[in-house]
Design a protein around this motif. Structure first.
Motif, PDB file in Angstrom:
ATOM      1  N   TYR A 197       0.871  -1.179   0.000  1.00 29.33           N
ATOM      2  CA  TYR A 197       0.000   0.000   0.000  1.00 29.33           C
ATOM      3  C   TYR A 197       0.904   1.224   0.000  1.00 29.33           C
ATOM      4  O   TYR A 197       2.039   1.171   0.504  1.00 29.33           O
ATOM      5  CB  TYR A 197      -0.899   0.019   1.241  1.00 29.33           C
ATOM      6  CG  TYR A 197      -1.788  -1.190   1.380  1.00 29.33           C
ATOM      7  CD1 TYR A 197      -3.111  -1.171   0.953  1.00 29.33           C
ATOM      8  CD2 TYR A 197      -1.305  -2.371   1.950  1.00 29.33           C
ATOM      9  CE1 TYR A 197      -3.927  -2.294   1.085  1.00 29.33           C
ATOM     10  CE2 TYR A 197      -2.107  -3.487   2.082  1.00 29.33           C
ATOM     11  CZ  TYR A 197      -3.416  -3.443   1.646  1.00 29.33           C
ATOM     12  OH  TYR A 197      -4.218  -4.553   1.773  1.00 29.33           O
ATOM     13  N   ASN A 252      -9.971  -5.661  -2.561  1.00 29.95           N
ATOM     14  CA  ASN A 252      -9.961  -4.244  -2.919  1.00 29.95           C
ATOM     15  C   ASN A 252      -8.940  -3.518  -2.055  1.00 29.95           C
ATOM     16  O   ASN A 252      -9.131  -3.346  -0.855  1.00 29.95           O
ATOM     17  CB  ASN A 252     -11.367  -3.660  -2.711  1.00 29.95           C
ATOM     18  CG  ASN A 252     -11.513  -2.271  -3.292  1.00 29.95           C
ATOM     19  OD1 ASN A 252     -10.546  -1.530  -3.419  1.00 29.95           O
ATOM     20  ND2 ASN A 252     -12.727  -1.917  -3.631  1.00 29.95           N
ATOM     21  N   ARG A 253      -7.832  -3.071  -2.669  1.00 30.16           N
ATOM     22  CA  ARG A 253      -6.737  -2.457  -1.923  1.00 30.16           C
ATOM     23  C   ARG A 253      -7.034  -1.026  -1.479  1.00 30.16           C
ATOM     24  O   ARG A 253      -6.473  -0.545  -0.512  1.00 30.16           O
ATOM     25  CB  ARG A 253      -5.464  -2.466  -2.767  1.00 30.16           C
ATOM     26  CG  ARG A 253      -5.012  -3.850  -3.178  1.00 30.16           C
ATOM     27  CD  ARG A 253      -4.472  -4.635  -1.991  1.00 30.16           C
ATOM     28  NE  ARG A 253      -4.073  -5.976  -2.375  1.00 30.16           N
ATOM     29  CZ  ARG A 253      -2.891  -6.279  -2.882  1.00 30.16           C
ATOM     30  NH1 ARG A 253      -2.000  -5.342  -3.077  1.00 30.16           N
ATOM     31  NH2 ARG A 253      -2.604  -7.526  -3.198  1.00 30.16           N
ATOM     32  N   ILE A 296      -7.395   3.292  -2.470  1.00 30.85           N
ATOM     33  CA  ILE A 296      -6.500   4.320  -2.993  1.00 30.85           C
ATOM     34  C   ILE A 296      -6.383   5.444  -1.973  1.00 30.85           C
ATOM     35  O   ILE A 296      -7.384   5.921  -1.429  1.00 30.85           O
ATOM     36  CB  ILE A 296      -7.033   4.896  -4.316  1.00 30.85           C
ATOM     37  CG1 ILE A 296      -7.010   3.833  -5.417  1.00 30.85           C
ATOM     38  CG2 ILE A 296      -6.230   6.108  -4.756  1.00 30.85           C
ATOM     39  CD1 ILE A 296      -5.626   3.366  -5.800  1.00 30.85           C
ATOM     40  N   SER A 318      -3.866  -2.773  -9.087  1.00 30.84           N
ATOM     41  CA  SER A 318      -3.690  -1.322  -9.121  1.00 30.84           C
ATOM     42  C   SER A 318      -3.170  -0.852 -10.474  1.00 30.84           C
ATOM     43  O   SER A 318      -2.555  -1.606 -11.223  1.00 30.84           O
ATOM     44  CB  SER A 318      -2.721  -0.884  -8.022  1.00 30.84           C
ATOM     45  OG  SER A 318      -3.191  -1.254  -6.756  1.00 30.84           O
ATOM     46  N   GLY A 330      -0.694  -0.517 -16.008  1.00 30.43           N
ATOM     47  CA  GLY A 330      -0.956  -1.539 -14.996  1.00 30.43           C
ATOM     48  C   GLY A 330      -0.536  -2.904 -15.500  1.00 30.43           C
ATOM     49  O   GLY A 330      -0.072  -3.058 -16.646  1.00 30.43           O
ATOM     50  N   ASP A 363       1.817  -6.379  -8.275  1.00 29.07           N
ATOM     51  CA  ASP A 363       1.114  -5.115  -8.087  1.00 29.07           C
ATOM     52  C   ASP A 363       2.105  -3.993  -8.322  1.00 29.07           C
ATOM     53  O   ASP A 363       3.333  -4.206  -8.311  1.00 29.07           O
ATOM     54  CB  ASP A 363       0.523  -5.037  -6.679  1.00 29.07           C
ATOM     55  CG  ASP A 363      -0.699  -4.126  -6.621  1.00 29.07           C
ATOM     56  OD1 ASP A 363      -1.016  -3.488  -7.643  1.00 29.07           O
ATOM     57  OD2 ASP A 363      -1.329  -4.039  -5.564  1.00 29.07           O
ATOM     58  N   CYS A 402       2.624   0.663  -8.101  1.00 28.08           N
ATOM     59  CA  CYS A 402       2.115   2.003  -7.805  1.00 28.08           C
ATOM     60  C   CYS A 402       3.120   3.016  -8.322  1.00 28.08           C
ATOM     61  O   CYS A 402       4.319   2.725  -8.427  1.00 28.08           O
ATOM     62  CB  CYS A 402       1.868   2.187  -6.303  1.00 28.08           C
ATOM     63  SG  CYS A 402       3.355   2.134  -5.278  1.00 28.08           S
TER      64      CYS A 402
END
Length: 321
Positions: free
Chosen positions: A57, A162-163, A165, A250, A262, A297, A299
């Motif tokens: 995260y 569901n991570r 945002i 994500s 992504g 994943d 970001c």
């Protein structure tokens, strides 16, 4: 590697991203000028020994790791090399799939250096029968080094996968109506957790759904109780047999180039770049990235000078690479 040296070499039209692959963490860059390309900058570690990371995260330059073989969590500023270990009150049982969800945020203050960071941890068992439902919300305060159980009765369900945002210190998830049949669940609402008020709020209700096109919307205004949207990009199938890529997990967008970036849902070692007018590029990640059973994943990453407050008495400083 030292992340500062890698960031100093950033080129024009180049974006940095943190990627989790095979339970490990990597810094990569993607260049979107002309023919897109991707470059592996190096492997990142914030500890004396390499740990296995199961979930990632991020919140404005700070990273939160959920570890695969350890019940503890780690919050880290990779630019300053500052980790902080957090011991949960209740273990999530390492090596066993668990139902906890997480979020990292802060109380919104004018002085960024005085932000009060907090860590949300919750579980929500989704059953149709009300008597079988179980939910638990707790929050960790970095300043007090204490956990607090929140008095929350959610009217909406947030799926475990569901991570969420992070934006302006708060976290947003897609959510669905709670007391409906599981086969009819549609995640058509946006839920905000306000880290200042420590409360949830419903933001948006949107029913439109088309399985033959991909639409990405971005916010033109977003507040705790008000939001407005603008369509960012639309990719539609010209026919039933044509392929529209599905982004797994994500993703992030590059507004000037009008593209989204992504992982390809069908290839765990390929990053896809999609845009308007059928624009599509697949960029393969070359190399061995460990256990491919770990879901990848990513970001976007912008370095932060915000320091992570350590508990009174301090922790043993960990060497950071």
């Amino acid at each position: 590697m030292h992340i500062g040296k890698a960031l100093a070499a950033t080129k024009k039209d180049e974006s940095q991203m943190i990627v989790i692959m095979g339970c490990n963490l990597y810094l990569m860059s993607i260049v979107l000028n002309g023919d897109p390309s991707i470059e592996h900058k190096g492997k990142l570690t914030c500890l004396d020994k390499q740990v296995k990371i199961s979930q990632l995260y991020h919140c404005e330059g700070l990273l939160l790791f959920i570890l695969k073989d350890d019940s503890r969590c780690v919050v880290w500023n990779p630019y300053l090399g500052q980790p902080r270990w957090i011991e949960p009150r209740y273990s999530h049982r390492p090596n066993v799939w668990h139902r906890f969800s997480y979020a990292l945020g802060y109380e919104d203050k004018k002085n960024k250096s005085c932000r009060r960071h907090k860590f949300l941890r919750f579980t929500d068992s989704h059953y149709n029968a009300p008597e079988k439902q179980f939910f638990w919300y707790e929050i960790y305060d970095f300043d007090s080094d204490l956990w607090t159980t929140l008095d929350v009765t959610p009217h909406w369900r947030i799926t475990v996968c569901n991570r969420g945002i992070s934006l302006k210190g708060n976290t947003y998830w897609c959510a669905a109506e709670r007391n409906v049949d599981l086969e009819e669940v549609l995640a058509d609402r946006l839920i905000c957790f306000d880290f200042t008020k420590e409360r949830l709020a419903v933001l948006l209700h949107h029913d439109e759904y088309n399985p033959y096109e991909l639409n990405i919307w971005i916010t033109t205004k977003i507040e705790t109780e008000e939001v407005s949207w603008s369509k960012f990009v639309r990719v539609a199938k010209p026919g039933f047999d044509s392929y529209v890529p599905f982004i797994s997990g994500s993703f992030f967008i590059e507004e000037e180039k009008k593209v989204a970036i992504g992982f390809d849902d069908e290839n765990r070692q390929r990053v896809i770049v999609i845009g308007e007018a059928g624009y599509l590029r697949g960029l393969d990640l070359v190399g061995h990235f460990g256990d491919q059973r770990c879901k990848p994943d990513l970001c976007s990453y912008v370095p932060s000078l915000v320091e992570i407050k350590q508990p009174e008495g301090g922790e043993r400083e960990q060497e950071s690479e």
